[in-house]
Scaffold this active site. Sequence first.
Site: not given
Ligand SMILES: Cc1cc2nc3c(=O)[nH]c(=O)nc-3n(C[C@H](O)[C@H](O)[C@H](O)COP(=O)(O)OP(=O)(O)OC[C@H]3O[C@@H](n4cnc5c(N)ncnc54)[C@H](O)[C@@H]3O)c2cc1C
Length: 452
Positions: A43, A48, A51, A178, A182, A436, A441
């Site tokens: 994110c 997010c 973007k 999406y 975007e 308004h 609205e």
């Molecule tokens: C282009 C794009 C636009 C998006 N826009 C939106 C939006 O507008 N609104 C919205 O709500 N959502 C949006 N999302 C979705 C949102 O980013 C994800 O749903 C959210 O980040 C998921 O959170 P998470 O904690 O599951 O994983 P993540 O935020 O992906 O975090 C996972 C973390 O784990 C780390 N990791 C992985 N494996 C290991 C390991 N073995 N050891 C140590 N670290 C590790 C990674 O490096 C990463 O930092 C978007 C996604 C993308 C790709």
Amino acid sequence: MPTFDFDLFVIGGGSGGVRAARMAAQTGARVGLAEAADLGGTCVNVGCIPKKLYSYAAGYAESFEEAAGYGWKLPAEPQFDWSHLKSQRAKEISRLNGIYASLLKNSGVTLITGWAQLVDGHTVEIDGKRHTARHLLVATGGTPFVPEIPGREHIVTSDAMFDLDPFPKRLLVVGGGYIACEFASIFNGLGSKVTQLHRRAHLLTGFDDDVRQFLANEMGKAGVDVRLNCEASSIARGPDGLVVTLARGQQIEADTVLFATGRVPNTQGLGLEAAGVKLDESGAIAVDAHYRTSVPSIYAVGDVSTRVQLTPVALAEAMVVVDALFGKGKRRMDYEFIPTAVFTHPNIGTCGYTELDARAKFGEVTVFSSEFKSLRHTLSGRSERTFMKLVVDKKSDRVVGLHMVGADAGEVVQGFAVAMRAGATKAIFDSTIGIHPTGAEEFVTMREPMPG
Ligand SMILES: Cc1cc2nc3c(=O)[nH]c(=O)nc-3n(C[C@H](O)[C@H](O)[C@H](O)COP(=O)(O)OP(=O)(O)OC[C@H]3O[C@@H](n4cnc5c(N)ncnc54)[C@H](O)[C@@H]3O)c2cc1C
């Protein structure tokens, strides 16, 4: 009783992981967190936030065009400096990375930088060092999926879009979800000539059909060449850029080819098998209603367990786990009426059921919809139109679907989502006084149902 180094150890410092670690530590629990890359996860770093910043940047192109209708004489053709935008974004993202680090530090979480692997139900290994915990939480997120296709090495995924060098004069976007829409919209606004290919008949599977059609039409009007029922079959480097050959033989040249063709959970190299954690049929970590995996001491939240892939959902799931382990007790997350936005130009905002899904779930529904040119565009001269739709369960009169395509649709829909979760009926919508003159609205003034 066995002793552990930590009460909770979290793998992944993204949306879900940081929230869980921080909130658990604030209850007095001893918490560790491993992150292999930059804090904040998808994110903050490649999702997010950057973007939305780029979407704001793209929006200025529209504003400059519209300004003339309001009497503003701009001195010259506005110039866009891609390098400046990239460095401004990078600065803001490192500021956010720093905020995440201090949030963790100030709540007493031990941050370990490195790749973590599960060893067993209570042990993780990072750079050869083992750490034990009473509970483990996997929050490793997801990663872009690219199908096998000749010339795959020439394409980029969404992760690379924020730092492209040079700026793509011609961008080909493959995908209709999406993220694809975007990026197509944003780069169109920033000045690329954008072509978007989608193999299905409509963009945005899962969204309301009227919204899907309306958006494709508006994106087309704004300059994106949207080609539906169209598939890329190979990519090659030609003398003037990348040459994408379509399944029907036609060729398109582009400087950058983005494949936004879905995301897969980050389950590789995690030691899931060694620890006995099972995956579901989609390849995501299988969890129960309390995010417990097949190993009782290991939990998983967010994109790695693929319920609804949104940051606020990952945060909410993390809170369910923290409450169950260290706080208020067990509860379930409710996935109904999750509002969401798509930051295309114009935006989409949506909450609840599509018309089709509502008919399947509730039987008879009444549909109200409205399409209009917003007041802003009477003087701006822009031909962009706004679309709004309500889906009402006939039996209960409850508003079960609310959809909008138009300026700031995400901002508009957030408030309505509260009313919808509270069970607001169409009668309550009707008795609410509008603000308004706004576009919003319209949601409280729709009186004539659609025929049928
Ligand atoms: C282009 C794009 C636009 C998006 N826009 C939106 C939006 O507008 N609104 C919205 O709500 N959502 C949006 N999302 C979705 C949102 O980013 C994800 O749903 C959210 O980040 C998921 O959170 P998470 O904690 O599951 O994983 P993540 O935020 O992906 O975090 C996972 C973390 O784990 C780390 N990791 C992985 N494996 C290991 C390991 N073995 N050891 C140590 N670290 C590790 C990674 O490096 C990463 O930092 C978007 C996604 C993308 C790709």
